[in-house]
Design a protein around this motif. Structure first.
Motif, PDB file in Angstrom:
ATOM      1  N   THR A 187       0.826  -1.205   0.000  1.00 11.52           N
ATOM      2  CA  THR A 187       0.000   0.000   0.000  1.00 11.52           C
ATOM      3  C   THR A 187       0.865   1.261   0.000  1.00 11.52           C
ATOM      4  OG1 THR A 187      -0.154  -0.044   2.422  1.00 11.52           O
ATOM      5  CG2 THR A 187      -1.917  -1.134   1.192  1.00 11.52           C
ATOM      6  N   THR A 188       2.029   1.187   0.639  1.00  8.21           N
ATOM      7  CA  THR A 188       2.887   2.366   0.748  1.00  8.21           C
ATOM      8  C   THR A 188       4.311   2.049   0.311  1.00  8.21           C
ATOM      9  OG1 THR A 188       3.374   1.858   3.074  1.00  8.21           O
ATOM     10  CG2 THR A 188       1.551   3.373   2.625  1.00  8.21           C
ATOM     11  N   SER A 209      -1.878  -2.946  -3.766  1.00  7.22           N
ATOM     12  CA  SER A 209      -3.005  -2.146  -3.260  1.00  7.22           C
ATOM     13  C   SER A 209      -2.643  -0.676  -3.131  1.00  7.22           C
ATOM     14  CB  SER A 209      -3.461  -2.698  -1.898  1.00  7.22           C
ATOM     15  OG  SER A 209      -3.829  -4.056  -2.002  1.00  7.22           O
ATOM     16  N   LYS A 211      -2.696   3.215  -3.713  1.00  6.03           N
ATOM     17  CA  LYS A 211      -3.635   4.252  -4.133  1.00  6.03           C
ATOM     18  C   LYS A 211      -2.899   5.465  -4.689  1.00  6.03           C
ATOM     19  CE  LYS A 211      -7.302   2.969  -0.878  1.00  6.03           C
ATOM     20  NZ  LYS A 211      -8.162   3.439   0.254  1.00  6.03           N
ATOM     21  N   THR A 212      -1.706   5.704  -4.173  1.00  9.41           N
ATOM     22  CA  THR A 212      -0.883   6.830  -4.638  1.00  9.41           C
ATOM     23  C   THR A 212       0.571   6.389  -4.733  1.00  9.41           C
ATOM     24  OG1 THR A 212      -0.499   7.618  -2.379  1.00  9.41           O
ATOM     25  CG2 THR A 212      -2.386   8.552  -3.578  1.00  9.41           C
ATOM     26  N   ASN A 232      -3.831  -2.122  -9.529  1.00  9.96           N
ATOM     27  CA  ASN A 232      -3.700  -1.477  -8.237  1.00  9.96           C
ATOM     28  C   ASN A 232      -4.937  -0.619  -7.996  1.00  9.96           C
ATOM     29  OD1 ASN A 232      -0.933  -1.750  -6.656  1.00  9.96           O
ATOM     30  ND2 ASN A 232      -0.466  -1.963  -8.848  1.00  9.96           N
ATOM     31  N   LEU A 233      -4.834   0.348  -7.085  1.00  3.83           N
ATOM     32  CA  LEU A 233      -5.969   1.220  -6.762  1.00  3.83           C
ATOM     33  C   LEU A 233      -5.609   2.678  -7.023  1.00  3.83           C
ATOM     34  CD1 LEU A 233      -6.902  -0.478  -3.357  1.00  3.83           C
ATOM     35  CD2 LEU A 233      -8.011  -0.861  -5.576  1.00  3.83           C
ATOM     36  N   LEU A 234      -4.705   2.904  -7.968  1.00  3.41           N
ATOM     37  CA  LEU A 234      -4.210   4.255  -8.235  1.00  3.41           C
ATOM     38  C   LEU A 234      -5.333   5.154  -8.737  1.00  3.41           C
ATOM     39  CD1 LEU A 234      -0.843   3.272  -9.941  1.00  3.41           C
ATOM     40  CD2 LEU A 234      -1.134   4.237  -7.652  1.00  3.41           C
ATOM     41  N   ARG A 235      -5.492   6.276  -8.054  1.00  6.00           N
ATOM     42  CA  ARG A 235      -6.559   7.227  -8.416  1.00  6.00           C
ATOM     43  C   ARG A 235      -5.988   8.441  -9.144  1.00  6.00           C
ATOM     44  NH1 ARG A 235      -9.731   7.134  -2.568  1.00  6.00           N
ATOM     45  NH2 ARG A 235     -10.437   4.953  -2.691  1.00  6.00           N
ATOM     46  N   ASN A 256      -6.703   0.251 -13.002  1.00  6.66           N
ATOM     47  CA  ASN A 256      -6.591   1.063 -11.808  1.00  6.66           C
ATOM     48  C   ASN A 256      -7.858   1.905 -11.695  1.00  6.66           C
ATOM     49  OD1 ASN A 256      -3.796   1.031 -10.261  1.00  6.66           O
ATOM     50  ND2 ASN A 256      -3.342   0.618 -12.412  1.00  6.66           N
ATOM     51  N   GLU A 257      -7.790   3.028 -10.981  1.00  4.25           N
ATOM     52  CA  GLU A 257      -8.963   3.886 -10.808  1.00  4.25           C
ATOM     53  C   GLU A 257      -8.661   5.319 -11.263  1.00  4.25           C
ATOM     54  OE1 GLU A 257     -10.409   3.466  -6.831  1.00  4.25           O
ATOM     55  OE2 GLU A 257     -10.545   1.284  -6.950  1.00  4.25           O
ATOM     56  N   ASN A 280      -9.549   1.803 -16.714  1.00  2.00           N
ATOM     57  CA  ASN A 280      -9.525   2.836 -15.685  1.00  2.00           C
ATOM     58  C   ASN A 280     -10.852   3.602 -15.685  1.00  2.00           C
ATOM     59  OD1 ASN A 280      -6.771   3.280 -14.174  1.00  2.00           O
ATOM     60  ND2 ASN A 280      -6.239   2.585 -16.242  1.00  2.00           N
TER      61      ASN A 280
END
Length: 356
Positions: A187-188, A209, A211-212, A232-235, A256-257, A280
């Motif tokens: 995540t990080t 996972s 997000k950034t 992943n969950l990249l926004r 991704n997102e 996406n």
């Protein structure tokens, strides 16, 4: 080692007999004299075998039930170059397990129950090129785990339990070319996680996972040619996320997102030839952002909810003039009047502009 001379029909040849071999294994010298291949694959072994030929250079121990690697398990085989321990039940590795194996080049530990690597436990493996640790239970990696691996070329860590990457974690791996971190739970990532990896060519972060991504996180990877960030969950992506990647040729951001991309995102990746953004939440994209990518060969943009208003005009223009292979059937989702229309076929007078 005993040399037996055979004479038959005037033909003389030499056969070498292996002095020692574990009872359940098969030992042979297929390549050249003085180098034994020991095959103990799927033989029901519960412990690391003893009585190995002193000239062993390939040792196959996959699919057994070995649970622990004790100190100096390779002491009797100083010439060992390849060790396969995949799909055992290894839970622990003694800090001195690989002591003396200075010629080892390939170590396969895929599919075990390893939760951690002992600090400095691999430091004597100065010639190790390939380290396969996939499908284990490793929850974290630290720089002291990789001390001494100055010749490691490939590190495989997929299907583990990693949740974060700390600063300088891979710094000892100065010639690493391939790093696979896919299918973990990351995540990080520290902004300095990839410090020292100046020769890395391929980085796989698929199926995590995140997000950034920290600004400039890939900046140390000046040789990187392929970056995989699929699933992943990249926004969002910052304008500096690709800084330092002047040699990047392939970038994968599928599934991704992402709802938008910075307009100058690719200004520092002039060699990019394959870009995948399918799956996406992109509604529009500035076609001018691809203008500097003269080597672009494949562009995947399908499975996005394209909004075909005037903000998409530059993308329509790019699609009309590019020589790249673009995903087929890019279709408008909104507005309703253009739902299902092929984007590349839109005329300027068909594209509505919302009232301001």
């Amino acid at each position: 080692m005993l040399l037996v001379i055979h004479v038959m029909l005037g033909v003389i040849w030499l056969t070498q007999s292996v002095e020692a071999c574990p009872d359940s294994c098969k030992c042979s010298q297929k390549s050249r004299p003085g180098r034994s291949e020991v095959n103990c694959h799927k033989r029901g072994l519960l412990t690391f075998p003893s009585n190995l030929p002193a000239d062993s250079w390939i040792l196959k121990l996959g699919e057994n039930g070995i649970t622990h690697l004790k100190a100096a398990v390779l002491k009797a085989v100083p010439k060992i170059e390849s060790l396969n321990l995949e799909r055992n039940a290894i839970k622990s590795i003694h800090p001195q397990a690989f002591s003396g194996a200075k010629d080892l080049m390939l170590l396969k530990l895929y599919g075990n129950h390893i939760t951690t690597l002992p600090p400095r436990g691999l430091q004597e493996l100065r010639n190790l090129r390939f380290l396969m640790l996939g499908q284990n239970e490793i929850g974290s990696v630290k720089p002291n785990m990789f001390v001494g691996l100055k010749n490691l070329s490939e590190l495989d860590l997929p299907l583990n339990s990693l949740s974060s990457l700390q600063a300088n974690v891979f710094k000892p791996l100065i010639v690493l070319k391939v790093l696979d971190l896919s299918m973990n739970h990351i995540t990080t990532i520290s902004p300095k996680a990839f410090t020292g990896l100046r020769q890395l060519l391929f980085l796989n972060l698929d199926n995590n996972s995140m997000k950034t991504l920290p600004a400039g996180v890939f900046k140390p990877l000046r040789s990187l040619e392929m970056l995989v960030l699929d699933n992943n969950l990249l926004r969002t992506l910052g304008t500096t996320v690709l800084d330092g990647l002047a040699n990047l040729q392939e970038l994968y951001l599928r599934n991704n997102e992402l709802e938008s991309l910075p307009p100058d995102m690719f200004r520092k990746t002039p060699l990019l030839s394959q870009l995948a953004l399918s799956g996406n939440r992109l509604k529009n994209l500035d076609g001018n952002s691809f203008a500097s990518l003269t080597d672009m060969k494949k562009l995947h943009l399908h499975d996005n909810p394209w909004n075909c208003d005037c903000n998409i005009s530059s993308l329509v223009q790019y699609l009309g003039q590019t020589q790249s292979i673009v995903s087929p059937s890019l279709r408008c989702v909104t507005p309703q009047s253009l739902h299902g229309k092929t984007i590349s076929a839109l005329r300027a007078d068909q594209i509505p502009c919302p009232a301001r």
